[in-house]
Design a protein around this motif. Structure first.
Motif, short mmCIF file in Angstrom:
data_model
loop_
_atom_site.label_atom_id
_atom_site.label_comp_id
_atom_site.label_asym_id
_atom_site.label_seq_id
_atom_site.Cartn_x
_atom_site.Cartn_y
_atom_site.Cartn_z
N SER A 416 -16.69 -23.38 23.35
CA SER A 416 -16.58 -24.47 23.99
C SER A 416 -15.96 -24.33 25.49
N ASN A 417 -14.82 -23.74 25.18
CA ASN A 417 -14.05 -23.41 26.37
C ASN A 417 -14.61 -22.57 27.36
N LEU A 418 -15.38 -21.45 26.73
CA LEU A 418 -16.13 -20.61 27.60
C LEU A 418 -17.07 -21.38 28.36
N GLY A 419 -17.78 -22.30 27.47
CA GLY A 419 -18.95 -23.01 28.50
C GLY A 419 -18.32 -23.97 29.59
N LEU A 420 -17.10 -24.56 29.19
CA LEU A 420 -16.35 -25.15 30.29
C LEU A 420 -16.02 -24.29 31.42
N ALA A 421 -15.60 -23.20 31.13
CA ALA A 421 -15.24 -22.35 32.37
C ALA A 421 -16.36 -21.84 33.13
N LEU A 422 -17.60 -21.60 32.52
CA LEU A 422 -18.58 -21.12 33.29
C LEU A 422 -19.27 -22.30 33.98
N ARG A 423 -19.29 -23.49 33.32
CA ARG A 423 -19.59 -24.73 34.19
C ARG A 423 -18.88 -24.91 35.50
N LYS A 424 -17.50 -24.88 35.22
CA LYS A 424 -16.76 -24.85 36.59
C LYS A 424 -17.03 -23.87 37.52
N ALA A 425 -17.55 -22.57 36.90
CA ALA A 425 -17.95 -21.55 37.97
C ALA A 425 -19.38 -21.62 38.19
N ASN A 426 -20.13 -22.92 38.08
CA ASN A 426 -21.35 -22.96 38.41
C ASN A 426 -22.27 -22.13 37.72
N ARG A 427 -21.98 -21.49 36.77
CA ARG A 427 -22.91 -20.55 36.00
C ARG A 427 -23.69 -21.76 34.83
N PHE A 428 -24.47 -22.54 35.18
CA PHE A 428 -24.93 -23.50 34.31
C PHE A 428 -25.72 -23.05 33.17
N GLU A 429 -26.72 -22.16 33.44
CA GLU A 429 -27.29 -21.66 32.45
C GLU A 429 -26.47 -21.00 31.00
N ASP A 430 -25.73 -20.18 31.59
CA ASP A 430 -24.63 -19.44 30.73
C ASP A 430 -23.81 -20.57 29.84
N ALA A 431 -23.57 -21.54 30.63
CA ALA A 431 -22.62 -22.47 30.19
C ALA A 431 -23.23 -23.51 29.02
N GLU A 432 -24.40 -23.74 29.38
CA GLU A 432 -25.45 -24.52 28.42
C GLU A 432 -25.41 -23.65 27.17
N GLN A 433 -25.56 -22.32 27.07
CA GLN A 433 -26.05 -21.42 26.03
C GLN A 433 -24.48 -21.46 25.29
#
Length: 608
Positions: A416-433
């Motif tokens: 969950s925290n990995l997804g949040l960091a990826l979303r904030k970094a605009n890596r949306f596809e990786d964040a969703e996964q």
């Protein structure tokens, strides 16, 4: 098959009888057992290559224990149980023919690498029979304290004065030392698996308690039994009674004057029991009282620092925990979870620095703690959170991924925290996964569900975002960001009825006036400005930013703009804020003067 089994048994007898040409065995294994059919074979198989004879004293088994022992080549003797472990141990010694004796329990195991060490020790056992050996016991436990490691005297010469004492938690070291035997420590590890299940620990503790209480009725002055009473009560989670028992031991002047190590260990255990039931001040007093006599003892500093941390006295915790960072913690006579201690001394120091706003010192402490081979994922996830709070999103994502790659680190929280960091970094596809993986592990991970909703909102997948936010609201009705997210969706969908209804809910939950008559979008935007102000005043800046952005989306104004921009570099990137402004201005088509004012505000912020 039957004839092969008999041949194997004969070979075992011949191997155990082999003593390098001497009729007297060198090393006897002595055991006491009762109904150990599930454990005994594993123990004997692990150690039989290192011993020359096996003595098994059975205290009343009703299962196949005796048969298993005989099939392994053991000499088996009966002993009527009398609630006295020392009497049973001494009976096993009485039958031993070896010059030295090793004692084990049925739930002990010796790994092959340790067997080689034991064989090497065996070749150097003195002919004079004047040495005994403490071996390392690694006790696998189900308690919160985890696995425990300590030295225990397990190998000793077979001499007339080698006799166990105390009916429970029997010891032989005192009698050996009185006979002038030199007791040495050897790093040979025995794994004790008997306390692996919590139910086993409770069952054995209840049995032990009954024996200890009978002994103390006859010998109330026996401080060793009083100490064992405290330990046993603690195993049964009767901590207040355990503390009373330990206090009686440390108050005994004989203990402090003649047995300083025993006094220290009793005091440390008493302090830990105080912490276990939230008596933080009492725990601190116990540890503080020890420092004048043991100023350089790293274990005291560690426990005192831990007690300060639990009491939220972070500055004091830093002082104490710094004192034990260079201490080499290793097995001693006191059972300790060395993995936890070596991990927590750096981990808690880093957290204490973080609590006091010393972020750089916290980072350095966490990075130093990574040298500990255990619990690395905990340290990595803490470093990830540290970087996430500092808006260093790519670095945070890297730490969370490292944590996930560690043993035990593949948790829903880390994904969950990995997804949040990826979303904030605009890596949306990786964040969703990452969010979906977190929810696969734990469908009730509300943070992952909420952040998946916000990600869907950014991607303008309103149907999925509404589904995520509504599910999250059912799990945690107090989460305001789900309601703010729904408000944004309803505005984008031009569903003003639902938008107003959700807005009223937010106003009520924040204690703001909600019974208002709205004349138009400007009034609705003003309500979200009020919501943002209330959140800003309570230091919930990311939520305040969401409310201010909503206000600007609904009705662009310089007032909303002035609220948003100061928060842009703190809770959300300036680029994301600019996107909201641009989309809102495109929707509303404001007059040129307002557009000029917006450009001036953004230019001022960029220069700053």
């Amino acid at each position: 098959m039957k004839s092969r089994s008999k041949q194997r048994t004969k070979k075992q007898h011949r191997r155990l009888a082999a003593t390098n040409g001497d009729a007297t065995p060198l090393l006897s294994l002595c055991m006491i057992v009762k109904n150990e059919s599930q454990n005994l074979a594993g123990c004997l198989q692990s150690v039989q290559d290192a011993v020359d004879e096996i003595i098994v004293v059975d205290t009343g088994s009703t299962d196949d224990t005796r048969t298993i022992a005989k099939n392994a080549g053991a000499r088996v003797f009966d002993f009527t149980w009398c609630d006295d472990f020392s009497a049973a141990r001494n009976e096993s010694i009485r039958h031993a023919r070896g010059r030295y004796i090793l004692w084990l329990d049925a739930d002990d195991r010796v790994n092959p690498a340790e067997i080689q060490k034991l064989k090497q020790l065996k070749t150097s056992l003195p002919q004079r029979q004047d040495h005994a050996y403490y071996l390392v016991v690694h006790s696998e436990a189900a308690r919160m304290s985890g696995d425990l490691t300590f030295y225990q005297l397990r190998l000793f010469p077979n001499i007339p004065t080698a006799r166990f004492e105390w009916q429970i938690h029997e010891q032989i070291s005192n009698n050996l030392k009185k006979s002038g035997i030199i007791c040495e420590q050897r790093p040979i590890t025995i794994r004790h698996i008997g306390n692996e299940q919590q139910t086993d620990l409770i069952r054995k503790s209840k049995r032990n308690l009954a024996i200890i209480e009978r002994v103390l009725e006859k010998k109330p002055e026996d401080f060793v039994m009083r100490f064992q009473l405290g330990r046993t009560l603690a195993n049964l989670e009767r901590y207040e009674e355990a503390i009373t028992a330990m206090q009686q031991v440390v108050d005994n002047p004989v203990v402090k004057q003649q047995h300083p190590q025993f006094f220290l260990e009793t005091s440390l255990l008493m302090g830990r029991y105080c912490s276990d039931i939230g008596l933080d001040d009492s725990a601190q007093q116990v540890y503080q009282s020890l420092l004048p006599d043991y100023p350089d003892n790293g274990l005291i500093h560690y426990y005192l620092g831990t007690a300060y941390f639990e009491a939220e006295k972070y500055a004091a915790a830093i002082t104490e925990l710094k004192q034990c960072q260079d201490t080499t913690f290793s097995a001693g006579f006191m059972p300790l979870n060395l993995d936890v201690i070596n991990f927590q001394r750096g981990f808690l120091l880093g957290q204490a620095y973080q609590k006091t706003g010393k972020i750089e010192q916290a980072r350095l402490s966490f990075e130093a703690a990574l040298a500990s081979p255990t619990y690395r994922y905990r340290i990595l996830q803490e470093l990830g959170l540290l970087q996430l709070n500092q808006n260093a999103y790519p670095l945070a994502a890297d730490y969370f991924q490292q944590a996930i790659d560690e043993k035990d680190g593949r948790t829903d929280a880390n994904y969950s925290n990995l997804g949040l960091a990826l979303r904030k970094a605009n890596r949306f596809e990786d964040a969703e996964q990452a969010f979906r993986t977190a929810l696969d592990i734990n469908p009730d991970r509300v943070e992952a569900l909420t952040n998946l909703g916000h990600l869907s909102l950014l991607k303008k997948d309103y149907l999925q975002a509404i589904s995520c936010f509504n599910r999250a609201k059912l799990m945690d009705p107090d989460m305001l960001d789900t309601k703010l997210g729904l408000c944004e969706i309803y505005f984008q969908q031009n569903n003003l009825d639902k938008l107003v209804k959700e807005c009223e809910t937010l106003l009520r939950e924040l204690g703001l006036e909600s019974d208002l008559v709205l004349q138009g979008l400007e009034d609705l935007a003003a309500l979200f400005l009020n919501i943002g102000n209330a959140l800003h005043q309570t230091q919930r800046q990311s939520l305040a930013m969401m409310a201010y952005q909503l206000a600007f989306m609904i009705f662009p104004s310089t007032q909303a703009l002035k609220k948003m921009l100061p928060l842009a570099t703190g809770s959300q990137s300036l680029d994301a804020c600019k996107t909201v402004i641009q989309e809102s201005l495109a929707q509303h088509n404001p007059d040129p003067a307002f557009l000029t004012a917006v450009k001036d505000q953004l230019a001022t912020l960029a220069v700053g």
